[in-house]
Design a protein around this motif. Structure first.
Motif, PDB file in Angstrom:
ATOM      1  N   UNK A 118      27.340  -3.924 -27.682  1.00 50.76           N
ATOM      2  CA  UNK A 118      26.590  -2.853 -27.200  1.00 50.76           C
ATOM      3  C   UNK A 118      25.835  -2.155 -28.222  1.00 50.76           C
ATOM      4  N   UNK A 119      26.328  -2.245 -29.507  1.00 49.62           N
ATOM      5  CA  UNK A 119      25.465  -1.653 -30.417  1.00 49.62           C
ATOM      6  C   UNK A 119      24.302  -2.415 -30.664  1.00 49.62           C
ATOM      7  N   UNK A 120      24.296  -4.051 -30.637  1.00 48.80           N
ATOM      8  CA  UNK A 120      23.027  -4.829 -30.883  1.00 48.80           C
ATOM      9  C   UNK A 120      22.293  -4.505 -29.418  1.00 48.80           C
ATOM     10  N   UNK A 121      22.728  -4.120 -28.453  1.00 47.60           N
ATOM     11  CA  UNK A 121      21.940  -4.168 -27.003  1.00 47.60           C
ATOM     12  C   UNK A 121      21.093  -2.705 -27.402  1.00 47.60           C
ATOM     13  N   UNK A 122      21.665  -1.757 -27.744  1.00 40.95           N
ATOM     14  CA  UNK A 122      21.145  -0.353 -27.997  1.00 40.95           C
ATOM     15  C   UNK A 122      20.065  -0.518 -29.162  1.00 40.95           C
ATOM     16  N   UNK A 123      20.359  -1.358 -30.165  1.00 44.39           N
ATOM     17  CA  UNK A 123      19.446  -1.356 -31.271  1.00 44.39           C
ATOM     18  C   UNK A 123      18.044  -2.192 -30.535  1.00 44.39           C
ATOM     19  N   UNK A 124      18.198  -3.035 -29.600  1.00 47.87           N
ATOM     20  CA  UNK A 124      17.112  -3.662 -29.180  1.00 47.87           C
ATOM     21  C   UNK A 124      16.418  -2.833 -28.054  1.00 47.87           C
ATOM     22  N   UNK A 125      17.205  -1.632 -27.701  1.00 47.80           N
ATOM     23  CA  UNK A 125      16.515  -0.722 -26.713  1.00 47.80           C
ATOM     24  C   UNK A 125      16.070   0.542 -27.332  1.00 47.80           C
ATOM     25  N   UNK A 126      16.188   0.508 -28.992  1.00 47.91           N
ATOM     26  CA  UNK A 126      15.712   1.708 -29.616  1.00 47.91           C
ATOM     27  C   UNK A 126      14.530   2.379 -29.028  1.00 47.91           C
ATOM     28  N   UNK A 127      13.404   1.901 -28.708  1.00 43.19           N
ATOM     29  CA  UNK A 127      12.320   2.516 -28.222  1.00 43.19           C
ATOM     30  C   UNK A 127      12.468   3.055 -26.797  1.00 43.19           C
ATOM     31  N   UNK A 128      13.446   2.984 -26.172  1.00 40.10           N
ATOM     32  CA  UNK A 128      13.523   3.200 -24.638  1.00 40.10           C
ATOM     33  C   UNK A 128      14.415   4.587 -24.684  1.00 40.10           C
ATOM     34  N   UNK A 129      14.111   4.982 -23.325  1.00 39.84           N
ATOM     35  CA  UNK A 129      14.619   6.439 -23.302  1.00 39.84           C
ATOM     36  C   UNK A 129      16.232   6.446 -22.873  1.00 39.84           C
ATOM     37  N   UNK A 130      16.731   7.345 -22.767  1.00 35.34           N
ATOM     38  CA  UNK A 130      18.331   7.251 -22.842  1.00 35.34           C
ATOM     39  C   UNK A 130      18.563   6.933 -21.189  1.00 35.34           C
ATOM     40  N   UNK A 131      17.635   7.173 -20.505  1.00 36.40           N
ATOM     41  CA  UNK A 131      17.882   6.842 -18.810  1.00 36.40           C
ATOM     42  C   UNK A 131      17.740   5.198 -18.909  1.00 36.40           C
ATOM     43  N   UNK A 132      16.528   4.663 -19.458  1.00 38.66           N
ATOM     44  CA  UNK A 132      16.330   3.256 -19.527  1.00 38.66           C
ATOM     45  C   UNK A 132      17.761   2.476 -20.140  1.00 38.66           C
ATOM     46  N   UNK A 133      18.186   3.018 -21.162  1.00 39.84           N
ATOM     47  CA  UNK A 133      19.464   2.598 -21.820  1.00 39.84           C
ATOM     48  C   UNK A 133      20.640   2.625 -20.747  1.00 39.84           C
ATOM     49  N   UNK A 134      20.850   3.663 -20.070  1.00 39.42           N
ATOM     50  CA  UNK A 134      21.787   3.728 -19.127  1.00 39.42           C
ATOM     51  C   UNK A 134      21.844   2.809 -18.403  1.00 39.42           C
ATOM     52  N   UNK A 135      20.794   2.777 -17.349  1.00 39.51           N
ATOM     53  CA  UNK A 135      20.410   1.752 -16.440  1.00 39.51           C
ATOM     54  C   UNK A 135      20.488   0.224 -16.950  1.00 39.51           C
ATOM     55  N   UNK A 136      20.121  -0.021 -18.031  1.00 38.42           N
ATOM     56  CA  UNK A 136      20.274  -1.243 -18.696  1.00 38.42           C
ATOM     57  C   UNK A 136      21.802  -1.653 -18.941  1.00 38.42           C
ATOM     58  N   UNK A 137      22.315  -0.771 -19.555  1.00 33.26           N
ATOM     59  CA  UNK A 137      23.745  -1.066 -19.698  1.00 33.26           C
ATOM     60  C   UNK A 137      24.765  -1.194 -18.554  1.00 33.26           C
TER      61      UNK A 137
END
Length: 223
Positions: A118-137
């Motif tokens: 999940x850390x790796x995924x969040x690193x790839x989504x660093x420029x995304x909003x929190x909502x975009x991170x939430x929906x992706x995960x």
């Protein structure tokens, strides 16, 4: 002026009222237990008839079946079954939504406590909003989805040693990793894997009889 307390009458609650209260309490408990039992029954039925998929029997292997996997004597296959990875993991994904709804926001705002993947995924989504991170995960599957094929032969004329050597030779040609987990007079087991492909070969035989009684090949393939 002190009031005369001798004439104060202490009234006890009527017996019928106490009975009514106890009756309501019993009804509430029984209703709650009944609802819980009903939920459990519905959940069990859901697991049995909806959540747990049944293998589908095929007449032949599909055209997209990997050619790298050796198939011995395809014309004499007894049966082929197919179990969809999406359907098989459906119950785990549904059950996983509740903890994911709780954990995903925690991982987003406290990334140091998140698992490595999940850390790796969040690193790839660093420029995304929190909502975009939430929906992706939330859309990510919690289990690896794989289709499963089971192929079985019965009463093959070839000896079990010949079938075993055929598969060992073919797996080596295909650069599979091989583990001969069991080898005896009645049972032979070969575990094989390469990348996301994995499987097991069972050969069951009565040495007193000619040929091979049962040969079973189970393969798990990524979607």
């Amino acid at each position: 002026m002190r009031k005369n307390i001798d004439n104060i009458e202490i009234k006890e609650p009527p017996l019928e009222e106490l009975k009514k209260k106890r009756s309501c309490l019993k009804r509430s408990c029984s209703t709650g237990c009944g609802c819980l039992i009903m939920v459990i029954i519905i959940f069990i039925l859901l697991l049995k008839f909806v959540a747990v998929p049944r293998p589908k029997e095929l007449k032949a292997l599909p055209e997209n079946f990997p050619q790298i996997i050796p198939i011995y004597d395809e014309e004499n296959i007894e049966y082929i079954t197919f179990l969809s990875g999406k359907q098989r993991n459906r119950i785990f994904e549904l059950a996983g939504y509740i903890p994911k709804v709780v954990l995903v926001p925690i991982f987003i705002y406290a990334e140091d406590y998140a698992p490595t993947e999940i850390k790796q995924t969040l690193g790839e989504l660093r420029d995304k909003s929190d909502w975009q991170k939430f929906t992706h995960l939330m859309s990510e599957p919690i289990t690896e989805q794989k289709d499963t094929f089971e192929i079985e032969w019965t009463d093959l004329p070839a000896d079990p040693e010949f079938i075993q050597e055929f598969y060992l030779s073919e797996f080596k040609k295909g650069s599979f990793d091989i583990d001969v987990a069991t080898e005896s007079k009645t049972l032979r087991q070969i575990i094989f894997f390469k990348g996301n492909i994995e499987g097991v070969l069972y050969i069951k035989d009565d040495p007193a009889q000619k040929g091979t009684d049962i040969t079973n090949l189970t393969i798990s393939l990524p979607l």
